[in-house]
Design an enzyme around this catalytic site. Sequence first.
Site, PDB file in Angstrom:
ATOM      1  N   SER A 101      24.018  30.680  19.719  1.00 39.04           N
ATOM      2  CA  SER A 101      25.120  29.755  19.452  1.00 39.04           C
ATOM      3  C   SER A 101      25.222  29.491  17.955  1.00 39.04           C
ATOM      4  O   SER A 101      24.311  28.929  17.348  1.00 39.04           O
ATOM      5  CB  SER A 101      24.892  28.443  20.192  1.00 39.04           C
ATOM      6  OG  SER A 101      25.857  27.507  19.751  1.00 39.04           O
ATOM      7  N   HIS A 157      27.907  33.208  20.737  1.00 42.01           N
ATOM      8  CA  HIS A 157      28.421  32.045  21.463  1.00 42.01           C
ATOM      9  C   HIS A 157      29.044  31.091  20.444  1.00 42.01           C
ATOM     10  O   HIS A 157      28.398  30.689  19.471  1.00 42.01           O
ATOM     11  CB  HIS A 157      27.297  31.360  22.238  1.00 42.01           C
ATOM     12  CG  HIS A 157      27.782  30.271  23.147  1.00 42.01           C
ATOM     13  ND1 HIS A 157      28.368  30.520  24.370  1.00 42.01           N
ATOM     14  CD2 HIS A 157      27.794  28.928  22.998  1.00 42.01           C
ATOM     15  CE1 HIS A 157      28.707  29.371  24.940  1.00 42.01           C
ATOM     16  NE2 HIS A 157      28.367  28.387  24.127  1.00 42.01           N
ATOM     17  N   ASP A 168      31.080  27.565  19.909  1.00 41.16           N
ATOM     18  CA  ASP A 168      31.378  26.272  20.534  1.00 41.16           C
ATOM     19  C   ASP A 168      32.455  25.520  19.774  1.00 41.16           C
ATOM     20  O   ASP A 168      32.248  25.115  18.631  1.00 41.16           O
ATOM     21  CB  ASP A 168      30.114  25.395  20.518  1.00 41.16           C
ATOM     22  CG  ASP A 168      29.072  25.868  21.499  1.00 41.16           C
ATOM     23  OD1 ASP A 168      29.404  26.073  22.679  1.00 41.16           O
ATOM     24  OD2 ASP A 168      27.903  26.022  21.081  1.00 41.16           O
ATOM     25  N   MET A 225      34.642  22.112  19.634  1.00 41.13           N
ATOM     26  CA  MET A 225      34.635  20.720  20.127  1.00 41.13           C
ATOM     27  C   MET A 225      35.714  19.909  19.429  1.00 41.13           C
ATOM     28  O   MET A 225      35.885  20.038  18.208  1.00 41.13           O
ATOM     29  CB  MET A 225      33.287  20.068  19.829  1.00 41.13           C
ATOM     30  CG  MET A 225      32.117  20.825  20.401  1.00 41.13           C
ATOM     31  SD  MET A 225      30.564  20.054  19.916  1.00 41.13           S
ATOM     32  CE  MET A 225      29.400  21.193  20.649  1.00 41.13           C
ATOM     33  N   HIS A 263      33.472  29.102  23.838  1.00 42.85           N
ATOM     34  CA  HIS A 263      33.330  28.001  24.802  1.00 42.85           C
ATOM     35  C   HIS A 263      34.095  26.805  24.251  1.00 42.85           C
ATOM     36  O   HIS A 263      33.693  26.235  23.247  1.00 42.85           O
ATOM     37  CB  HIS A 263      31.823  27.701  24.939  1.00 42.85           C
ATOM     38  CG  HIS A 263      31.485  26.497  25.744  1.00 42.85           C
ATOM     39  ND1 HIS A 263      30.258  25.863  25.634  1.00 42.85           N
ATOM     40  CD2 HIS A 263      32.186  25.796  26.670  1.00 42.85           C
ATOM     41  CE1 HIS A 263      30.208  24.839  26.461  1.00 42.85           C
ATOM     42  NE2 HIS A 263      31.371  24.760  27.095  1.00 42.85           N
ATOM     43  N   MET A 287      35.323  23.106  24.345  1.00 42.09           N
ATOM     44  CA  MET A 287      35.109  21.753  24.874  1.00 42.09           C
ATOM     45  C   MET A 287      36.232  20.886  24.335  1.00 42.09           C
ATOM     46  O   MET A 287      36.063  20.081  23.428  1.00 42.09           O
ATOM     47  CB  MET A 287      33.727  21.252  24.431  1.00 42.09           C
ATOM     48  CG  MET A 287      32.597  21.960  25.173  1.00 42.09           C
ATOM     49  SD  MET A 287      31.043  21.979  24.229  1.00 42.09           S
ATOM     50  CE  MET A 287      31.284  23.498  23.316  1.00 42.09           C
ATOM     51  N   MET A 315      26.339  24.132  32.286  1.00 46.38           N
ATOM     52  CA  MET A 315      25.852  23.284  31.198  1.00 46.38           C
ATOM     53  C   MET A 315      24.522  22.671  31.608  1.00 46.38           C
ATOM     54  O   MET A 315      24.435  21.954  32.602  1.00 46.38           O
ATOM     55  CB  MET A 315      26.858  22.180  30.874  1.00 46.38           C
ATOM     56  CG  MET A 315      28.127  22.626  30.158  1.00 46.38           C
ATOM     57  SD  MET A 315      27.888  23.528  28.603  1.00 46.38           S
ATOM     58  CE  MET A 315      26.848  22.423  27.665  1.00 46.38           C
ATOM     59  N   GLY A 336      24.024  20.495  19.733  1.00 47.12           N
ATOM     60  CA  GLY A 336      22.930  21.442  19.876  1.00 47.12           C
ATOM     61  C   GLY A 336      21.605  20.687  19.904  1.00 47.12           C
ATOM     62  O   GLY A 336      21.564  19.480  19.618  1.00 47.12           O
ATOM     63  N   GLY A 337      20.560  21.370  20.273  1.00 38.40           N
ATOM     64  CA  GLY A 337      19.218  20.808  20.165  1.00 38.40           C
ATOM     65  C   GLY A 337      18.855  19.712  21.162  1.00 38.40           C
ATOM     66  O   GLY A 337      17.924  18.944  20.932  1.00 38.40           O
ATOM     67  N   ASP A 372      23.699  27.146  29.342  1.00 38.32           N
ATOM     68  CA  ASP A 372      24.053  26.672  28.007  1.00 38.32           C
ATOM     69  C   ASP A 372      23.464  25.288  27.720  1.00 38.32           C
ATOM     70  O   ASP A 372      23.919  24.287  28.260  1.00 38.32           O
ATOM     71  CB  ASP A 372      25.584  26.643  27.887  1.00 38.32           C
ATOM     72  CG  ASP A 372      26.055  26.413  26.462  1.00 38.32           C
ATOM     73  OD1 ASP A 372      25.213  26.367  25.549  1.00 38.32           O
ATOM     74  OD2 ASP A 372      27.278  26.279  26.279  1.00 38.32           O
ATOM     75  N   GLY A 374      20.865  28.050  20.744  1.00 36.63           N
ATOM     76  CA  GLY A 374      21.215  27.618  19.405  1.00 36.63           C
ATOM     77  C   GLY A 374      19.981  27.223  18.632  1.00 36.63           C
ATOM     78  O   GLY A 374      19.452  27.986  17.811  1.00 36.63           O
TER      79      GLY A 374
END
Length: 218
Positions: free
Chosen positions: A8, A33, A35, A37, A66, A68, A137, A144-145, A175, A197
Site C-alpha cells: 500500500s 495498492h 488508497d 480517502m 481502493h 474510500m 477490511m 495505515g498501521g 486489507d 503498508g
Amino acid sequence: MSVLIAPSILSADFANLQRDVEMINRSQADWFHVDVMDGVFVPNISFGFPVIKAVKKYAKKPLDVHIMIVDPDKFIKEFKEVGASLLTVHYEACKHLHRTVHAIKDAGMMAGVAINPHTSANLLEDIIADLDLINVMSVNPGFGGQKFIPLTLKKTETLKNMILQKNSKAKIEIDGGVDLNNAADLIKSGADVLVAGNTVFSSSDPEATISKLKNSSK
Ligand code: DX5
Ligand code: ZN
C-alpha cells in the site's frame, strides 16, 4: 497459485515516491495498492488523481485502487483515465452496488467491493458472482498501521465457501494490519491477495519483507 502481494503506497515516502515505486517494481510484489480517502466516508484524506498519475508513470505492475469515498459513481471514468486496472468501492458507500460494479466493468476495469469489519460477508451473496475482487477490511478504514481485527479469518473462510458455491472468480484481498505473523493464517483461511503498508514500509528492508510475505505460506 501463490498469494499476491499488494504493497500500500499510503505508507510510502511521498517525498521519494518514485524511489518507492521503483522498489515495488523490483520486488516480488504483484500489484500497487492505492488508497483514496475523501475525509467524509473515512476520517482521513489521503491523495487523489495527480498522485495516482505520478505512480502510474513509473509503475510496472497493475494499480489496485481502493476508494474510500462517498458517491464513487461520480469518478469511475477518471480512475480509469489515471491508470487503475482494478477499482474497489465500498459496500457501505453504494446505494446501487450492482449498477456501480457494472459501470466499473463497462469502463474497462476489474471490479472489487470492500466490506468494513462490521459488514457481514452474507450481504455479498447476490453480487459475488459479478465480482473480480472482495476486499475484506481487517481494520476500520482510514489509516495505515492499525491493529489487525481477528474476525477477518472467519469472514475469509465464509467468503471462500460462498465463492465456490456461487461459481465466482472473485479473489479475496485482506486489507489492514497484515504482517509476517498473520500472513500464513490468512492464506490458510482463503486469502488470495495480501495488502501491506506499514509492514513493508516501516521495515529496514522493504524488498525482503515483500518477499517474506510472498513466501509466507511455504
Ligand atoms: C486502510 C487502507 C489500507 C492501509 C493498510 O484504510 O485501506 O490499505 O493502507 O495499511 P497497513 O498495512 O499499514 O494496515
Ligand atoms: Zn486499502
